[in-house]
Design an enzyme around this catalytic site. Structure first.
Site, PDB file in Angstrom:
ATOM      1  N   CYS A   9       1.698  -2.308  -3.158  1.00 40.74           N
ATOM      2  CA  CYS A   9       2.099  -3.251  -4.195  1.00 40.74           C
ATOM      3  C   CYS A   9       1.596  -2.749  -5.533  1.00 40.74           C
ATOM      4  CB  CYS A   9       1.461  -4.616  -3.951  1.00 40.74           C
ATOM      5  SG  CYS A   9       1.988  -5.395  -2.416  1.00 40.74           S
ATOM      6  N   GLY A  36       6.568  -1.136  -5.096  1.00 42.73           N
ATOM      7  CA  GLY A  36       7.072  -2.236  -4.269  1.00 42.73           C
ATOM      8  C   GLY A  36       8.420  -2.684  -4.747  1.00 42.73           C
ATOM      9  N   ASN A 110      -2.975  -6.106  -4.509  1.00 39.51           N
ATOM     10  CA  ASN A 110      -2.549  -4.810  -3.982  1.00 39.51           C
ATOM     11  C   ASN A 110      -3.602  -4.397  -2.977  1.00 39.51           C
ATOM     12  OD1 ASN A 110      -2.411  -1.420  -5.353  1.00 39.51           O
ATOM     13  ND2 ASN A 110      -1.605  -2.215  -3.460  1.00 39.51           N
ATOM     14  N   GLY A 111      -3.191  -4.224  -1.724  1.00 43.68           N
ATOM     15  CA  GLY A 111      -4.133  -3.827  -0.683  1.00 43.68           C
ATOM     16  C   GLY A 111      -3.877  -4.599   0.592  1.00 43.68           C
ATOM     17  N   CYS A 262      -8.083   5.785  -1.974  1.00 38.62           N
ATOM     18  CA  CYS A 262      -7.002   6.289  -1.104  1.00 38.62           C
ATOM     19  C   CYS A 262      -6.505   7.637  -1.628  1.00 38.62           C
ATOM     20  CB  CYS A 262      -5.857   5.282  -1.101  1.00 38.62           C
ATOM     21  SG  CYS A 262      -4.388   5.894  -0.248  1.00 38.62           S
ATOM     22  N   TYR A 268       1.115  11.066  -2.757  1.00 38.14           N
ATOM     23  CA  TYR A 268       2.472  10.543  -2.741  1.00 38.14           C
ATOM     24  C   TYR A 268       2.710   9.260  -3.550  1.00 38.14           C
ATOM     25  CZ  TYR A 268       6.547   8.040  -0.981  1.00 38.14           C
ATOM     26  OH  TYR A 268       7.702   7.328  -0.900  1.00 38.14           O
ATOM     27  N   SER A 309       9.326  13.398  -4.871  1.00 32.63           N
ATOM     28  CA  SER A 309       7.865  13.502  -4.811  1.00 32.63           C
ATOM     29  C   SER A 309       7.398  14.909  -4.471  1.00 32.63           C
ATOM     30  CB  SER A 309       7.299  12.483  -3.827  1.00 32.63           C
ATOM     31  OG  SER A 309       7.967  12.583  -2.606  1.00 32.63           O
ATOM     32  N   CYS A 408      -2.697   3.343   8.619  1.00 33.77           N
ATOM     33  CA  CYS A 408      -3.462   2.811   7.490  1.00 33.77           C
ATOM     34  C   CYS A 408      -3.632   1.306   7.675  1.00 33.77           C
ATOM     35  CB  CYS A 408      -2.726   3.080   6.178  1.00 33.77           C
ATOM     36  SG  CYS A 408      -3.598   2.403   4.748  1.00 33.77           S
ATOM     37  N   CYS A 459     -11.078   7.929   0.734  1.00 24.67           N
ATOM     38  CA  CYS A 459     -10.674   7.559   2.091  1.00 24.67           C
ATOM     39  C   CYS A 459      -9.668   8.608   2.542  1.00 24.67           C
ATOM     40  CB  CYS A 459     -10.001   6.182   2.113  1.00 24.67           C
ATOM     41  SG  CYS A 459      -9.208   5.816   3.702  1.00 24.67           S
ATOM     42  N   CYS A 462      -6.229   8.208   7.456  1.00 28.22           N
ATOM     43  CA  CYS A 462      -4.971   8.469   8.174  1.00 28.22           C
ATOM     44  C   CYS A 462      -4.872   9.934   8.603  1.00 28.22           C
ATOM     45  CB  CYS A 462      -3.761   8.024   7.360  1.00 28.22           C
ATOM     46  SG  CYS A 462      -3.744   8.645   5.683  1.00 28.22           S
TER      47      CYS A 462
HETATM   48  S1  SF4 Z   1      -5.827   5.390   5.583  1.00 30.17           S
HETATM   49 FE1  SF4 Z   1      -4.657   6.921   4.388  1.00 30.17          FE
HETATM   50  S2  SF4 Z   1      -3.099   5.724   3.272  1.00 30.17           S
HETATM   51 FE2  SF4 Z   1      -4.668   4.270   4.009  1.00 30.17          FE
HETATM   52  S3  SF4 Z   1      -6.131   4.072   2.343  1.00 30.17           S
HETATM   53 FE3  SF4 Z   1      -6.935   5.680   3.656  1.00 30.17          FE
HETATM   54  S4  SF4 Z   1      -6.068   7.607   2.808  1.00 30.17           S
HETATM   55 FE4  SF4 Z   1      -4.899   5.886   1.955  1.00 30.17          FE
END
Ligand code: SF4
Length: 494
Positions: A9, A36, A110-111, A262, A268, A309, A408, A459, A462
């Site tokens: 979002c 979004g 957003n989240g 993230c 992306y 992208s 995710c 993070c 994924c």
């Molecule tokens: S799991 Fe992947 S898509 Fe989700 S916040 Fe972490 S790095 Fe981003």
């Protein structure tokens, strides 16, 4: 991106006395439309009453001249949504809104929270409003739940003062934020103040800008500030609540900062003209392409992106490899995203509507095709096949991020683990599935190195299974995760 993971979002907050804040919010949302496309909404206040207008559709479909001119005030928040939790429905469109004797509150999120079960239970035990059943029926979104918690906290404070003291939304927000677990960048407002808050890990972005005439803007990405002519001031810090009113911006901490932003925003989701954590997204993707060329060279006559992208990474790959860069696809910019098509055959038609190979450019050539990720693999397979039909001699696929192996839980809508091709097949099996001559991914170290930001600030769950915020077992089961993921150790700083 093969159109198989969806954006989360985008949020906006504006405090600008004397300006048409609804229109400014509309423009900012326009810049964030890539985050979004399912619904859009704006809440405005003139200092006394908060009015919300939201609907399903793109920003330009939801708001017209009549609606925008009816939204009058000097502060506003806005939201564009792609559902990560909750069904696609009007009730889940945002901003969420609550009103009561203690005041009004509107909230845009957003989240994605990972402790909604606990939050619903605590609302039920406290006899919160709405009741858990009504909350479940009224909206399945976690945002609605947070708005209900803030409204209840404000009501409790009003009752505590026997109805005499004015109740600050800020105090209620500061009580609720530490109880939330998961990813959140919020913009919020009461009748006369705008708030912005970021979870202690700073998973999703949120920045502060200054308008030319002195007003303030909060936005998910700096591209929204650019469109408004606003100057970037700084990012809202992880674990920080900012409040904007006639005094300007004030700040409170509700948790220590533990950065786990993230990394996929850099790969992306964010727009290439945005700056995240001090780094321009286009430049980061270009460097990812350069590193990919070093890690996974190919013998070819043309490097081409999967538009749009893949463009910066393809340009970086071409520069580092010395292989000429070219556009091998013409993109129809007026076709919606491929994932909107409900069936696989419709999705495949959707890809052909969206991308048409340029036979004159690619026929007889060995190609390096740069994509930012493969999620399910079906779209990539279709693209390779289209390129071969158009006469490509060889198709070498290069991905500017590592294989996605884990879902995710922090606000990006990815398939369950059993639908992630990177979790199910080896790289060579994926190559065979997509029918490419060769396939290679950028390493985790290469991707993180290309950001030029310290690795422990991200993070990467994924790709790595190192989830910085623990995921409750029920959430793991819901996404068909059967193994125990790792938990990331993050550096904490105040
Ligand atoms: S799991 Fe992947 S898509 Fe989700 S916040 Fe972490 S790095 Fe981003």
């Amino acid at each position: 991106m093969s159109g198989e993971a969806r954006d989360a979002c985008g949020v906006v907050g504006i405090y600008a006395p004397g300006e048409d804040v609804a229109r400014l919010t509309y423009h900012a949302l326009y810049a964030l439309q890539h985050r979004g496309q399912e619904s859009a909404g704006i809440a405005v206040s003139d200092g006394g009453t908060v009015v919300v207008y939201k609907d399903l559709g793109l920003v330009a479909q939801v708001f017209d001249e009549t609606v925008l001119s009816s939204l009058r005030g000097h502060l506003a928040i806005g939201h564009v949504r792609y559902s990560t939790t909750g069904a696609s429905s009007w009730a889940n469109a945002q901003p969420s809104y609550k009103s009561g004797p203690a005041g009004q509150i509107a909230l845009a999120h957003n989240g994605n929270l990972v402790n909604t079960v606990e939050l619903k239970r605590s609302l039920a035990e406290a006899g919160g409003d709405p009741t858990p059943e009504r909350a479940r029926v009224a909206s399945s979104s976690d945002t609605e739940l947070v708005a209900a918690h803030i409204a209840r906290e404000r009501m409790n404070k009003l009752r505590g003062s026997n109805g005499h003291d004015p109740v600050s939304a800020k105090e209620a927000i500061l009580e609720v934020l530490p109880k939330l677990s998961g990813a959140f960048s919020f913009t919020m407002m009461d009748e006369d103040k705008v708030f912005g808050a970021r979870d202690p890990f700073g998973v999703r972005p949120l920045c502060i800008g200054r308008l030319p005439d002195g007003g303030w803007v909060l936005a998910s990405e700096t591209c929204a500030l650019d469109l408004l002519g606003a100057r970037f001031i700084r990012d809202v810090e992880p674990g920080e609540l900012v409040m904007i009113d006639e005094q300007g911006v004030t700040s409170e901490r509700f948790a220590p900062t533990t950065s786990a932003a993230c990394v996929f925003e850099h790969v992306y989701f964010a727009r290439p003209d945005s700056t995240l954590m001090g780094q321009n997204v286009y430049a980061t993707r270009y460097r990812m392409g350069q590193r990919l060329a070093e890690e996974a060279p190919a013998q070819a006559e043309l490097v081409m992106p999967l538009p749009d992208s893949g463009v910066p990474s393809a340009q970086g790959y071409a520069q580092a490899s010395g292989i000429p860069y070219g556009e091998g696809f013409v993109k129809n910019r007026y076709v919606g995203r491929t994932f909107i098509q409900p069936t696989q055959s419709m999705r495949q038609q959707g890809i052909r509507m969206k991308l048409n190979p340029l036979r004159e450019v690619i026929a007889g050539k060995r190609l390096v095709v740069i994509e930012d990720t493969i999620v399910r693999g079906n779209t990539t397979r279709q693209i390779v096949s289209m390129l071969r039909e158009a006469g490509a001699r060889e198709v070498h696929v290069r991905i500017s991020s590592p294989p996605i192996k884990w879902p995710c839980f922090y606000g990006i809508d990815m398939p369950d683990q059993d639908d992630l091709i990177g979790a199910q097949l080896s790289v060579d099996e994926i190559r065979a599935h997509i029918q490419a001559d060769s396939l290679a991914y950028l390493s985790l170290e290469g991707m993180l190195g290309a950001t030029e930001i310290p690795q422990d600030a991200f993070c990467t769950a994924c790709f790595s299974s190192r989830y910085p915020i623990p995921i409750p077992p029920i959430e793991l089961r819901n996404k068909h995760v059967l193994e125990e993921p790792q938990t990331q150790r993050s550096s904490t700083r105040r």
